[in-house]
Write a protein that holds these residues in place. Sequence first.
Motif, PDB file in Angstrom:
ATOM      1  N   HIS A  64       0.587  -1.075  -0.117  1.00 27.49           N
ATOM      2  CA  HIS A  64      -0.174   0.323   0.021  1.00 27.49           C
ATOM      3  C   HIS A  64       0.009   1.177   0.058  1.00 27.49           C
ATOM      4  N   GLN A  65       2.177   1.011   0.512  1.00 25.17           N
ATOM      5  CA  GLN A  65       2.959   2.081   1.195  1.00 25.17           C
ATOM      6  C   GLN A  65       3.276   2.765  -0.466  1.00 25.17           C
ATOM      7  N   ASP A  66       3.731   1.660  -0.697  1.00 24.87           N
ATOM      8  CA  ASP A  66       4.265   2.295  -3.178  1.00 24.87           C
ATOM      9  C   ASP A  66       3.472   2.547  -3.701  1.00 24.87           C
ATOM     10  N   GLN A  67       2.500   1.566  -3.600  1.00 18.37           N
ATOM     11  CA  GLN A  67       1.273   2.766  -4.488  1.00 18.37           C
ATOM     12  C   GLN A  67       1.279   3.852  -3.827  1.00 18.37           C
ATOM     13  N   SER A  68       0.757   4.231  -3.409  1.00 22.68           N
ATOM     14  CA  SER A  68      -0.511   5.206  -2.614  1.00 22.68           C
ATOM     15  C   SER A  68       0.595   6.752  -2.793  1.00 22.68           C
ATOM     16  N   ILE A  69       2.154   6.255  -2.542  1.00 20.71           N
ATOM     17  CA  ILE A  69       3.241   7.056  -3.406  1.00 20.71           C
ATOM     18  C   ILE A  69       2.959   7.455  -4.842  1.00 20.71           C
ATOM     19  N   ARG A  70       3.036   6.142  -5.680  1.00 16.44           N
ATOM     20  CA  ARG A  70       3.410   6.354  -7.094  1.00 16.44           C
ATOM     21  C   ARG A  70       2.157   6.172  -7.574  1.00 16.44           C
ATOM     22  N   ILE A  71       1.011   7.077  -6.189  1.00 16.67           N
ATOM     23  CA  ILE A  71      -0.463   7.230  -6.875  1.00 16.67           C
ATOM     24  C   ILE A  71       0.141   9.254  -7.268  1.00 16.67           C
ATOM     25  N   GLN A  72       0.436   9.175  -5.689  1.00 16.58           N
ATOM     26  CA  GLN A  72       0.603  11.042  -5.776  1.00 16.58           C
ATOM     27  C   GLN A  72       1.835  11.548  -6.557  1.00 16.58           C
ATOM     28  N   ARG A  73       2.777  10.679  -6.699  1.00 18.30           N
ATOM     29  CA  ARG A  73       3.829  11.621  -8.011  1.00 18.30           C
ATOM     30  C   ARG A  73       2.728  11.747  -9.711  1.00 18.30           C
ATOM     31  N   MET A  74       1.209  10.782  -9.802  1.00 14.61           N
ATOM     32  CA  MET A  74       1.049  11.398 -10.823  1.00 14.61           C
ATOM     33  C   MET A  74      -0.364  13.034 -11.167  1.00 14.61           C
ATOM     34  N   LEU A  75       0.425  13.449  -9.446  1.00 24.16           N
ATOM     35  CA  LEU A  75      -1.246  14.280  -9.149  1.00 24.16           C
ATOM     36  C   LEU A  75      -0.237  15.676  -9.374  1.00 24.16           C
ATOM     37  N   PRO A  76      -0.808  16.507 -10.275  1.00 27.68           N
ATOM     38  CA  PRO A  76      -0.649  17.318 -10.215  1.00 27.68           C
ATOM     39  C   PRO A  76      -0.105  18.834  -8.673  1.00 27.68           C
ATOM     40  N   ARG A  77       1.522  19.554  -9.810  1.00 30.43           N
ATOM     41  CA  ARG A  77       1.567  20.113  -8.290  1.00 30.43           C
ATOM     42  C   ARG A  77       0.999  20.635  -7.192  1.00 30.43           C
ATOM     43  N   ASN A  78      -0.135  21.717  -7.855  1.00 29.85           N
ATOM     44  CA  ASN A  78      -0.943  22.554  -7.155  1.00 29.85           C
ATOM     45  C   ASN A  78      -1.908  21.604  -6.541  1.00 29.85           C
ATOM     46  N   CYS A  79      -2.052  20.163  -6.567  1.00 28.69           N
ATOM     47  CA  CYS A  79      -3.032  19.730  -5.910  1.00 28.69           C
ATOM     48  C   CYS A  79      -2.408  19.605  -4.318  1.00 28.69           C
ATOM     49  N   GLN A  80      -4.008  20.076  -3.633  1.00 28.92           N
ATOM     50  CA  GLN A  80      -4.559  19.818  -2.246  1.00 28.92           C
ATOM     51  C   GLN A  80      -3.619  17.874  -1.344  1.00 28.92           C
ATOM     52  N   MET A  81      -2.601  18.423  -0.669  1.00 28.13           N
ATOM     53  CA  MET A  81      -2.503  16.943   0.254  1.00 28.13           C
ATOM     54  C   MET A  81      -2.588  17.094   1.590  1.00 28.13           C
ATOM     55  N   LEU A  82      -3.140  16.066   1.079  1.00 23.07           N
ATOM     56  CA  LEU A  82      -3.617  15.944   3.189  1.00 23.07           C
ATOM     57  C   LEU A  82      -3.564  14.748   3.681  1.00 23.07           C
ATOM     58  N   LEU A  83      -2.915  14.565   4.319  1.00 27.17           N
ATOM     59  CA  LEU A  83      -2.793  13.062   4.914  1.00 27.17           C
ATOM     60  C   LEU A  83      -3.258  12.999   6.828  1.00 27.17           C
ATOM     61  N   PHE A  84      -4.042  11.712   6.751  1.00 22.74           N
ATOM     62  CA  PHE A  84      -4.239  11.670   8.582  1.00 22.74           C
ATOM     63  C   PHE A  84      -3.956  10.244   8.924  1.00 22.74           C
ATOM     64  N   SER A  85      -3.845  10.530  10.070  1.00 27.03           N
ATOM     65  CA  SER A  85      -3.645   8.201  10.942  1.00 27.03           C
ATOM     66  C   SER A  85      -3.886   8.986  12.644  1.00 27.03           C
ATOM     67  N   ALA A  86      -3.936   7.578  13.083  1.00 19.72           N
ATOM     68  CA  ALA A  86      -4.678   7.846  14.779  1.00 19.72           C
ATOM     69  C   ALA A  86      -3.261   7.788  15.143  1.00 19.72           C
ATOM     70  N   THR A  87      -1.984   7.331  14.717  1.00 25.83           N
ATOM     71  CA  THR A  87      -0.948   7.310  15.232  1.00 25.83           C
ATOM     72  C   THR A  87       0.604   8.091  14.682  1.00 25.83           C
ATOM     73  N   PHE A  88       1.642   7.694  15.627  1.00 24.63           N
ATOM     74  CA  PHE A  88       2.323   8.235  14.298  1.00 24.63           C
ATOM     75  C   PHE A  88       3.712   7.611  14.965  1.00 24.63           C
ATOM     76  N   GLU A  89       4.151   7.335  14.520  1.00 19.99           N
ATOM     77  CA  GLU A  89       5.258   6.270  15.008  1.00 19.99           C
ATOM     78  C   GLU A  89       6.105   7.013  13.881  1.00 19.99           C
ATOM     79  N   ASP A  90       7.419   6.356  13.553  1.00 18.92           N
ATOM     80  CA  ASP A  90       8.918   7.556  13.209  1.00 18.92           C
ATOM     81  C   ASP A  90       7.811   6.508  11.416  1.00 18.92           C
TER      82      ASP A  90
END
Length: 479
Positions: free
Chosen positions: A253-279
């Motif tokens: 999932h991590q690699d797939q998500s990064i590959r998707i993100q790379r296809m998006l335009p520069r001015n696209c708003q990127m938001l990420l949410f998480s319940a925990t914040f490990e390294d």
Amino acid sequence: MATDSWALAVDEQEAAAESLSNLHLKDEKIKPDANGAVVKTNANTENTDEEEKEDRAAQSLLNKLIRSNLVDNTNQVEVLQRDPNSPLYSVKSFEELRLKPQLLQGVYAMGFNRPSKIQENALPLMLAEPPQNLIAQSQSGTGKTAAFVLAMLSQVEPANKYPQCLCLSPTYELALQTGKVIEQMGRFYPELKLAYAVRGNKLERGQKISEQIVIGTPGTVLDWCSKLKFIDPKKIKVFVLDEADVMIATQGHQDQSIRIQRMLPRNCQMLLFSATFEDSVWKFAQKVVPDPNIIKLKREEETLDTIKQYYVLCNNRDEKFQALCNLYGAITIAQAMIFCHTRKTASWLAAELSKEGHQVALLSGEMVVEQRAAVIERFREGKEKVLVTTNVCARGIDVEQVSVVINFDLPVDKDGNPDNETYLHRIGRTGRFGKRGLAVNMVDSKHSMNILNRIQEHFNKKIERLDTDDLDEIEKIAN
Ligand SMILES: Nc1ncnc2c1ncn2[C@@H]1O[C@H](COP(=O)(O)OP(=O)(O)OP(=O)(O)O)[C@@H](O)[C@H]1O
């Protein structure tokens, strides 16, 4: 309750669970993979002796299904702005956000009166002009989903019939939950449509999607954006990655998500949410969200201060059960949760207790999440007075009226060491809302005595011995 009525009660539980699990099969094209599991009360299946494996996606889904309100949190929100010189905005009302009237109407129709703690800071950042990127972490139930749904809906142009907002979820079931929030909040946009990019949702090759919001799992979204070209990623204005901590727990999932993100335009708003914040979550977040603002809300601390803790010495499982019966015989227990290490012990204990006439609910990992949610709901409503469960099912369950927690087996991690965090979670449920709680630990071997001692040392709190053959003593602890 006699054995027959126990079976009846189980039937009732199953029926309630079934009607719930049917609820979400709206889209015929989609077949959720968790389908078809049954509640087995005798649990004679092969792996019942094994400790249940934690499934973060299932846990997260269960949390969503059983929660009806915001989780209280009085901690301060920590905000790290991308541009530390720009003023920090915080809003105390939804009006201040100058939302489109249909959206404000949608927010109020959901019964939201004011922004939650995390929303106070996250919403002005997400709705700023130009929109800003955000990484946000706060525990489950604090209003993250509602916040990013609002951000997506405020940017979407329903008149444009192509995908403009893209949201990644770790599983189909979680995607569906977010979809429901979008539908509710966006209900005053008649033209707004939602597509689910999940395995099993097959479209004709060469087709373009007209839905304005797409929500799905990374693998399918990647296929739809690249190989199948159902979505033009260059037209995406808002990209949300939800449940980042659950996401990275799934291989690929991590690699797939990064590959998707790379296809998006520069001015696209990127938001990420998480319940925990490990390294690991933090590293992933930085790859997916460039130039982020960061918002964190610390978890509310659980404490053992208002809980009376005891242990009972026994020689074996039957003696533990007898001790439990003695407890029930001596004090009035409104509702209790009993934790076992394996499914096998849990189902045995549930059956024994029901033979003794108790109204028992059994929560076990072989149930699909919707069935678990239905069992918890019934218990909350007081239809059953005792909930017997293994650990993994019960994380995060809040039942206000539970006054007693019994560790029929002490919590240990996979290496057999004391699991202090789980101990705190289990026991911390009882002494809440200013009430005093009671926790009783069953100890049946030198090894479990050793575990108990280490738990005491860890929390620096004495756990008193209780003799359950001495009725006077038991009565005393209840006062
Ligand atoms: N401002 C608000 N006022 C009242 N209720 C709210 C508000 N925001 C969200 N809620 C409700 O609180 C509950 C939790 O919100 P939400 O699902 O957005 O939290 P979350 O942090 O995304 O949780 P999770 O991490 O489990 O997805 C939901 O029932 C939601 O409808």
